[in-house]
Design a protein around this motif. Structure first.
Motif, PDB file in Angstrom:
ATOM      1  N   ASP A  93      10.066  16.307 -51.760  1.00  0.00           N
ATOM      2  CA  ASP A  93      10.272  17.668 -51.269  1.00  0.00           C
ATOM      3  C   ASP A  93       9.157  18.055 -50.304  1.00  0.00           C
ATOM      4  N   TYR A  94       7.916  17.770 -50.672  1.00  0.00           N
ATOM      5  CA  TYR A  94       6.775  18.080 -49.796  1.00  0.00           C
ATOM      6  C   TYR A  94       6.883  17.311 -48.478  1.00  0.00           C
ATOM      7  N   LEU A 138      16.089  26.571 -58.237  1.00  0.00           N
ATOM      8  CA  LEU A 138      15.464  26.449 -56.909  1.00  0.00           C
ATOM      9  C   LEU A 138      16.356  25.713 -55.950  1.00  0.00           C
ATOM     10  N   LEU A 175       6.776  23.378 -59.600  1.00  0.00           N
ATOM     11  CA  LEU A 175       7.669  22.266 -59.962  1.00  0.00           C
ATOM     12  C   LEU A 175       7.072  21.427 -61.092  1.00  0.00           C
ATOM     13  N   THR A 189       1.561  26.567 -49.168  1.00  0.00           N
ATOM     14  CA  THR A 189       2.869  26.750 -49.798  1.00  0.00           C
ATOM     15  C   THR A 189       3.218  25.513 -50.614  1.00  0.00           C
ATOM     16  N   CYS A 199       1.403  25.523 -53.908  1.00  0.00           N
ATOM     17  CA  CYS A 199       1.987  26.490 -54.857  1.00  0.00           C
ATOM     18  C   CYS A 199       3.310  25.990 -55.425  1.00  0.00           C
ATOM     19  N   ILE A 200       4.163  25.479 -54.557  1.00  0.00           N
ATOM     20  CA  ILE A 200       5.463  24.968 -55.015  1.00  0.00           C
ATOM     21  C   ILE A 200       5.265  23.744 -55.907  1.00  0.00           C
TER      22      ILE A 200
END
Length: 163
Positions: free
Chosen positions: A83-84, A163, A70, A62, A65-66
């Motif tokens: 964020d990760y 988002l 981004l 995930t 992919c994100i």
């Protein structure tokens, strides 16, 4: 079931553990091109929304992919990385139950966390191997028109992410 678990454990111990999460992320970028392209095709279709992207822990596949989405939206690398890395904190309450599964397949605690260099190392890999994000996207079958459709679907009329 015993042989299946044993086989998975051998793969975990002999293949996944030495590669680490960053290595597996690079492998995913290079060898899961079809699957990544399919995910991006869904993202290009307005009728697909709302949608949810997830995997077992919600941080590695995930996260990859994100990260690609981004990057496509020109979000700064530092913000994508932050964020990760926030995923690790959010997954902390269930870490022990995940560790039982992770150990069962021959992996160590590193696979329960979020490597701090994950995003930067994967971006470096894209740039070193493909030349740029746009070239990577084109290499996997996501042309500039589809990239623009994804951007339109994820940005508001002022160019801000929804988002």
């Amino acid at each position: 079931m015993g042989h299946r678990t044993e086989a998975i454990s051998i793969l975990g111990r002999e293949v996944m553990q030495p590669r680490g999460l960053v290595g597996l992320g690079k492998d995913s970028l290079d060898h899961s091109r079809y699957e990544i392209c399919e995910m991006l095709k869904v993202m290009a279709e307005p009728k697909s929304y709302p949608l949810m992207i997830h995997c077992t822990q919600g941080k590695d596949r995930t996260g990859l992919c994100i990260m690609l989405l981004l990057l496509l939206l020109d979000v700064p690398l530092q913000a994508i990385s932050a964020d990760y890395l926030a995923s690790e904190r959010e997954l902390q309450p269930e870490k022990e139950s995940r560790m039982a599964e992770i150990r069962e397949v021959g992996l160590n605690e590193d696979f329960a966390g979020c490597p701090p260099a994950f995003v930067a190392d994967l971006c470096d890999h894209i740039n070193e191997t493909y030349g740029s994000l746009q070239r990577y996207m084109e290499h996997i079958g996501v042309d500039r028109a589809m990239q623009e459709k994804i951007r339109e679907n994820l940005l508001d009329s002022h160019g801000r992410t929804g988002l």
